[in-house]
Design a protein around this motif. Structure first.
Motif, PDB file in Angstrom:
ATOM      1  N   CYS A 123       0.968  -1.237   0.052  1.00 21.12           N
ATOM      2  CA  CYS A 123       0.004  -0.033   0.160  1.00 21.12           C
ATOM      3  C   CYS A 123       0.973   1.359   0.004  1.00 21.12           C
ATOM      4  O   CYS A 123       1.712   1.449   0.988  1.00 21.12           O
ATOM      5  CB  CYS A 123      -0.963  -0.045   1.099  1.00 21.12           C
ATOM      6  SG  CYS A 123      -2.165   1.319   1.200  1.00 21.12           S
ATOM      7  N   GLU A 124       0.754   2.159  -1.152  1.00 18.19           N
ATOM      8  CA  GLU A 124       1.419   3.410  -1.153  1.00 18.19           C
ATOM      9  C   GLU A 124       2.865   3.324  -0.878  1.00 18.19           C
ATOM     10  O   GLU A 124       3.287   4.170   0.183  1.00 18.19           O
ATOM     11  CB  GLU A 124       0.535   4.271  -0.106  1.00 18.19           C
ATOM     12  CG  GLU A 124      -0.753   4.658  -0.575  1.00 18.19           C
ATOM     13  CD  GLU A 124      -1.335   6.098   0.012  1.00 18.19           C
ATOM     14  OE1 GLU A 124      -0.406   6.695   0.823  1.00 18.19           O
ATOM     15  OE2 GLU A 124      -2.535   6.287  -0.309  1.00 18.19           O
ATOM     16  N   ARG A 137      -8.291   2.282   2.918  1.00 19.19           N
ATOM     17  CA  ARG A 137      -7.044   1.527   3.048  1.00 19.19           C
ATOM     18  C   ARG A 137      -5.854   2.190   3.511  1.00 19.19           C
ATOM     19  O   ARG A 137      -5.184   1.992   4.277  1.00 19.19           O
ATOM     20  CB  ARG A 137      -6.844   0.781   1.695  1.00 19.19           C
ATOM     21  CG  ARG A 137      -5.560  -0.197   1.800  1.00 19.19           C
ATOM     22  CD  ARG A 137      -5.570  -1.193   0.553  1.00 19.19           C
ATOM     23  NE  ARG A 137      -6.664  -1.927   0.474  1.00 19.19           N
ATOM     24  CZ  ARG A 137      -7.630  -2.080  -0.410  1.00 19.19           C
ATOM     25  NH1 ARG A 137      -7.469  -0.947  -1.145  1.00 19.19           N
ATOM     26  NH2 ARG A 137      -8.568  -2.716  -0.165  1.00 19.19           N
ATOM     27  N   SER A 138      -5.765   3.631   2.741  1.00 11.42           N
ATOM     28  CA  SER A 138      -4.355   4.450   3.212  1.00 11.42           C
ATOM     29  C   SER A 138      -4.383   4.839   4.685  1.00 11.42           C
ATOM     30  O   SER A 138      -3.398   4.844   5.304  1.00 11.42           O
ATOM     31  CB  SER A 138      -4.339   5.655   2.292  1.00 11.42           C
ATOM     32  OG  SER A 138      -3.256   6.502   2.639  1.00 11.42           O
ATOM     33  N   LEU A 188     -18.019  -1.174   2.916  1.00 10.44           N
ATOM     34  CA  LEU A 188     -16.674  -0.909   2.671  1.00 10.44           C
ATOM     35  C   LEU A 188     -15.816  -0.742   3.607  1.00 10.44           C
ATOM     36  O   LEU A 188     -14.557  -1.396   3.541  1.00 10.44           O
ATOM     37  CB  LEU A 188     -16.700   0.136   1.498  1.00 10.44           C
ATOM     38  CG  LEU A 188     -15.338   0.510   0.898  1.00 10.44           C
ATOM     39  CD1 LEU A 188     -14.439  -0.793   0.217  1.00 10.44           C
ATOM     40  CD2 LEU A 188     -15.337   1.877  -0.102  1.00 10.44           C
ATOM     41  N   LEU A 189     -16.460  -0.003   4.685  1.00  8.69           N
ATOM     42  CA  LEU A 189     -15.568   0.414   5.807  1.00  8.69           C
ATOM     43  C   LEU A 189     -15.280  -0.954   6.591  1.00  8.69           C
ATOM     44  O   LEU A 189     -13.942  -1.231   7.083  1.00  8.69           O
ATOM     45  CB  LEU A 189     -16.311   1.122   6.652  1.00  8.69           C
ATOM     46  CG  LEU A 189     -15.571   1.686   8.076  1.00  8.69           C
ATOM     47  CD1 LEU A 189     -14.346   2.283   7.969  1.00  8.69           C
ATOM     48  CD2 LEU A 189     -16.422   2.384   8.986  1.00  8.69           C
ATOM     49  N   ARG A 218     -11.513  -5.073   8.225  1.00  3.27           N
ATOM     50  CA  ARG A 218     -11.286  -6.849   8.253  1.00  3.27           C
ATOM     51  C   ARG A 218      -9.834  -6.948   7.549  1.00  3.27           C
ATOM     52  O   ARG A 218      -9.124  -7.585   8.174  1.00  3.27           O
ATOM     53  CB  ARG A 218     -12.428  -7.464   7.767  1.00  3.27           C
ATOM     54  CG  ARG A 218     -12.263  -8.912   7.717  1.00  3.27           C
ATOM     55  CD  ARG A 218     -13.263  -9.471   6.780  1.00  3.27           C
ATOM     56  NE  ARG A 218     -12.653 -10.884   6.333  1.00  3.27           N
ATOM     57  CZ  ARG A 218     -13.441 -12.004   7.162  1.00  3.27           C
ATOM     58  NH1 ARG A 218     -14.375 -11.767   8.087  1.00  3.27           N
ATOM     59  NH2 ARG A 218     -13.090 -13.187   6.710  1.00  3.27           N
ATOM     60  N   GLU A 219      -9.672  -6.400   6.334  1.00  2.00           N
ATOM     61  CA  GLU A 219      -8.419  -6.976   5.562  1.00  2.00           C
ATOM     62  C   GLU A 219      -7.213  -6.427   6.466  1.00  2.00           C
ATOM     63  O   GLU A 219      -6.342  -6.969   6.746  1.00  2.00           O
ATOM     64  CB  GLU A 219      -8.627  -6.091   4.292  1.00  2.00           C
ATOM     65  CG  GLU A 219      -7.130  -6.135   3.596  1.00  2.00           C
ATOM     66  CD  GLU A 219      -7.193  -5.185   2.436  1.00  2.00           C
ATOM     67  OE1 GLU A 219      -6.302  -4.331   2.232  1.00  2.00           O
ATOM     68  OE2 GLU A 219      -8.470  -5.042   1.703  1.00  2.00           O
ATOM     69  N   THR A 220      -7.317  -4.995   7.095  1.00  2.00           N
ATOM     70  CA  THR A 220      -6.189  -4.719   7.812  1.00  2.00           C
ATOM     71  C   THR A 220      -5.980  -5.348   9.334  1.00  2.00           C
ATOM     72  O   THR A 220      -4.807  -5.464   9.625  1.00  2.00           O
ATOM     73  CB  THR A 220      -6.123  -3.044   7.731  1.00  2.00           C
ATOM     74  OG1 THR A 220      -7.371  -2.759   8.264  1.00  2.00           O
ATOM     75  CG2 THR A 220      -5.779  -2.465   6.343  1.00  2.00           C
TER      76      THR A 220
END
Length: 468
Positions: free
Chosen positions: A54-55, A173-174, A226-227, A232-234
């Motif tokens: 990510c970034e 995500r950022s 989406l939130l 959950r992903e992070t």
């Protein structure tokens, strides 16, 4: 993402205690142009596996097996020792609430991380084998700020085009990456997590304040879903060193509807029901979560991590009062988050009954955080007695002492959701009041087969040991 580090870790995560070795995962983040070097265990090289990027940053995982005969790993010129033998005397730390709702990333580091430095100093002296993290490891409440779709969420639900949602996904995500990178690189935490493997369960602030207790229109909206997906992903990435592919191996529900987990250690069962993934305004857990609880038989001793306190005062009275006063109704979500809410009363009784069932196999101790105070509770007496230990929070500043006194007065009314098994809120050892308004964490120590608990309080220091 200015002031956000490009490199953090190693951060250790518990996988399994085997007869002659400890299995852990080690997470590191490095700039995308840099492949981290191999780790070494007992002279053998272990290569990293890429998990995410990510970034301009990449997240890597090492899967390590540390033998009891060589309980250490080498990385980037540093050798770090790890407690690998869980069979005898044992020390476990329990922490929660590692942050604050507003302005957490801008706080003075020395003030914010003071209790982490204390925990690290104790680890250097005594050697913790495991760190249980009971929820709110980050405070992501401000992650929705700065984007037109989510700036006023959940109060406002604007129409969202696919293009706008894609832009919001990158924004969230950022922001979540930023919070994890900055929080997990904090002094004190960084040193502890490089030597003490963690087991984590999430709570609402790892997603947003009150997730699951907010109105359904907000959580079920495209923005809300989406939130949750990014949270959950992070959460999997930074609190378990995992991706969706790892879910069947790490959690009780192989489909991942619930992220509850259970681990069997020598003489100890660890169970952490997921109280967020399936939560709704009238539900704490769904079918998958309950299946994991009902399949746990207990054992020599069970530590049950309930991110929201399981044994608590009669908060339903406060809930009724607030709903009768229009200007207080904005606090409804906070009270609906509790097991004691009117909305969850039957489910609360169900969980207490399951804990009593486990108690027949051996002692059960409930570990909880969430309330930013230290306290303890008991349910029942004699051979069926259940202890609850609450430690919260390690970096969240304590509320006013008047709040603690008011909550203690409410607890004096008593509560008995199950007939004949009263819940009583008790003072900590050496304390005169039921709730202590100081930052804190919990030390759990097994000596000669006997568990005891010690609260480490910011101003008052360690409490006398409580035998469990």
């Amino acid at each position: 993402m200015t002031d956000t580090p490009d490199r953090i870790g190693p951060i250790l995560y518990f996988r399994a205690a085997e007869p002659h070795a400890l299995r852990i995962a080690a997470l590191v983040v490095r700039p995308e142009a840099e492949r981290p070097e191999d780790m070494r265990v007992a002279g053998e090289a272990v290569a990293p596996r890429l998990l995410a990027d990510c970034e301009g940053r990449r997240v890597w995982r090492y899967d390590l097996t540390l033998p009891h005969a060589a309980p250490a790993y080498d990385f980037e010129g540093i050798t770090r020792s790890v407690v690998t033998d869980f069979s005898g005397d044992l020390r476990i730390a329990f922490v929660s609430c590692n942050g604050e709702e507003h302005g957490d990333l801008g706080r003075d580091a020395a003030e914010r991380n003071g209790m982490w430095h204390r925990l690290h100093a104790q680890h250097r002296e005594t050697g913790y084998a495991l760190m249980l993290m009971g929820g709110d490891q980050i405070y992501a409440d401000e992650a929705t700020h700065g984007h037109p779709l989510s700036e006023d969420w959940p109060e406002r639900l604007p129409e969202a085009t696919p293009e706008a949602l894609a832009d919001l996904e990158a924004h969230l995500r950022s922001r979540f990456f930023e919070r994890y990178l900055r929080t997990f690189s904090a002094p004190g935490f960084a040193e502890v997590s490089a030597e003490v493997p963690a087991l984590c369960i999430w709570d609402d602030h790892d997603i947003c304040d009150g997730w699951g207790s907010l109105r359904r229109e907000a959580t079920a909206s495209a923005i809300g879903q989406l939130l949750f997906r990014i949270a959950r992903e992070t959460y999997l990435l930074f609190q378990h060193a995992a991706t969706e592919a790892d879910v069947p191996e790490l959690f009780l529900d192989p489909e991942g509807r619930s992220l509850s987990w259970r681990h069997e250690l020598p003489g100890l069962t660890l169970l952490a029901p997921d109280l967020r993934s399936e939560r709704e305004r009238r539900q704490v857990m769904g079918t998958a979560g309950w299946r994991g609880v009902e399949a746990t038989e207990g054992g020599a001793h069970t530590f049950l991590v309930s991110s929201v306190p399981l044994l608590g005062p009669r908060l339903s009275l406060v809930e009724s009062l607030m709903m009768a006063i229009p200007r207080m109704q904005k606090y409804e979500d906070d009270l609906r988050d509790q097991w004691q809410s009117h909305a969850h009363r039957e489910e609360w009784r169900r969980m207490l009954s399951e804990v009593l069932r486990m108690r027949k196999a051996g002692p059960v101790t409930v570990l909880s955080g969430e309330i930013h105070l230290a306290t303890r509770a008991e349910m029942g007496s004699g051979p069926e007695q259940i202890h609850q230990l609450v430690a919260s929070g390690i970096s969240h500043r304590a509320p006013p002492k008047t709040y603690a006194r008011c909550l203690g007065a409410l607890a004096g009314l008593g509560e008995a959701p199950l007939p004949g098994r009263a819940i009583r809120i008790r003072p900590l050892p050496g304390q005169a009041t039921r709730y202590v308004a100081e930052r804190n964490y919990l030390r759990l120590e097994r000596r000669a087969g006997q568990w005891r608990a010690i609260w480490e309080l910011e101003q008052s220091g360690p409490t006398p040991a409580m035998v469990l």
